[in-house]
Design a protein around this motif. Structure first.
Motif, PDB file in Angstrom:
ATOM      1  N   PHE A 294      49.961  35.410  42.199  1.00 35.84           N
ATOM      2  CA  PHE A 294      50.832  35.123  41.066  1.00 35.84           C
ATOM      3  C   PHE A 294      52.290  35.481  41.332  1.00 35.84           C
ATOM      4  CE2 PHE A 294      46.546  35.790  39.431  1.00 35.84           C
ATOM      5  CZ  PHE A 294      46.359  34.595  38.763  1.00 35.84           C
TER       6      PHE A 294
ATOM      7  N   SER B 147      51.406  37.793  34.561  1.00 33.60           N
ATOM      8  CA  SER B 147      49.958  37.810  34.324  1.00 33.60           C
ATOM      9  C   SER B 147      49.574  38.754  33.191  1.00 33.60           C
ATOM     10  CB  SER B 147      49.207  38.182  35.613  1.00 33.60           C
ATOM     11  OG  SER B 147      49.434  37.229  36.611  1.00 33.60           O
TER      12      SER B 147
ATOM     13  N   ASP C 284      41.441  40.564  38.153  1.00 33.96           N
ATOM     14  CA  ASP C 284      41.520  39.100  38.104  1.00 33.96           C
ATOM     15  C   ASP C 284      40.881  38.499  39.349  1.00 33.96           C
ATOM     16  OD1 ASP C 284      42.763  38.569  35.675  1.00 33.96           O
ATOM     17  OD2 ASP C 284      44.778  38.844  36.488  1.00 33.96           O
TER      18      ASP C 284
END
Length: 252
Positions: free
Chosen positions: A38, A91, A183
């Motif tokens: 990310f 995130s 994640d």
């Protein structure tokens, strides 16, 4: 005299209106790095990643310059409220608790959560308190995974919290953790690239998706980014960026 005052008042109004219009020519956006794929740094030190590319594309849509600011996760909301930056795009799961402090954009992605550990622990039942009794579980501090592990297994397992995902992975590889929960895309790229480790159990969803966070007073800025992100989804830009980092659809 009255006409002069009216003229001066109109001029001031125009100046104020222009100042408001120009207020967001630069938007300072906070990210917690590294959190691959990310947001992370290339070897030359420049920031990249799915959210960085998506954020730059959104800033281009609102005709503003993105200024990226690296901020540790455990201080990221306090930094926003202290005006160190204007938004968070890192995130951040949308939760009711966080929504009491910040204004969220519409969700722009959602990814599954997963457990990871050594392949020899592949049969471990990570849904069972009995199976995790006495285990050491790694999480990143202040995340929805931290909340999940603490609420469900904190009474039977040792929950170790880390400021960065990298530190968490290092302790897993160093044998100081039995399993970690984070994640899935992060674990996929930072843990599963070592053939000694793998996903344990099934992937599952936590939270209401990921959103940008703003100060509650900055409704105009949030609306600009909502419109920009929506346009990027409709014109194919979002998909083009997503496919550079993922082999599956994470779009909400």
């Amino acid at each position: 005299m009255k006409k002069l005052l009216i003229s001066v008042g109109c001029a001031l109004s125009l100046v104020a209106g222009q100042a408001l219009a120009d207020k967001w020519d630069t938007v300072r956006i906070a990210v917690d790095v590294p959190y691959e794929p990310f947001e992370y740094k290339k070897p030359d030190g420049t920031l990249t990643g799915f959210e960085v590319e998506l954020g730059n594309a959104a800033c281009e849509e609102i005709k503003a310059k993105c200024e990226w600011i690296v901020q540790a996760w455990d201080g990221i909301i306090p930094g926003l409220l202290a005006r160190k930056y204007d938004a968070i795009m890192s995130s951040m799961s949308i939760t009711a608790e966080r929504a009491e402090k910040v204004l969220f954009s519409e969700g722009y992605y959602n990814t599954p959560t997963a457990w990871f550990g050594k392949k020899e622990n592949a049969s471990l039942d990570v849904t069972s308190k009995d199976a995790l009794n006495g285990k050491t579980i790694g999480v990143q501090r202040g995340t929805v995974q931290d909340n999940y592990a603490t609420e469900n297994f904190g009474s039977v397992a040792d929950i170790k919290r880390y400021s960065t995902a990298d530190d968490l992975v290092l302790d897993l590889q160093g044998g100081r953790l039995d399993v970690v929960v984070l994640d899935f895309p992060v674990g996929e790229q930072t843990i599963m690239n070592d053939d000694k480790y793998d996903q344990i159990g099934e992937r599952f969803q936590l939270g209401e998706g990921i959103g940008m966070a703003f100060r509650k007073r900055d409704k105009e800025l949030a609306a600009k980014f909502n419109a920009a992100l929506d346009k990027l989804k409709k014109n194919g830009t979002y998909d083009t960026i997503m496919k550079k980092y993922f082999t599956y659809d994470i779009k909400i």
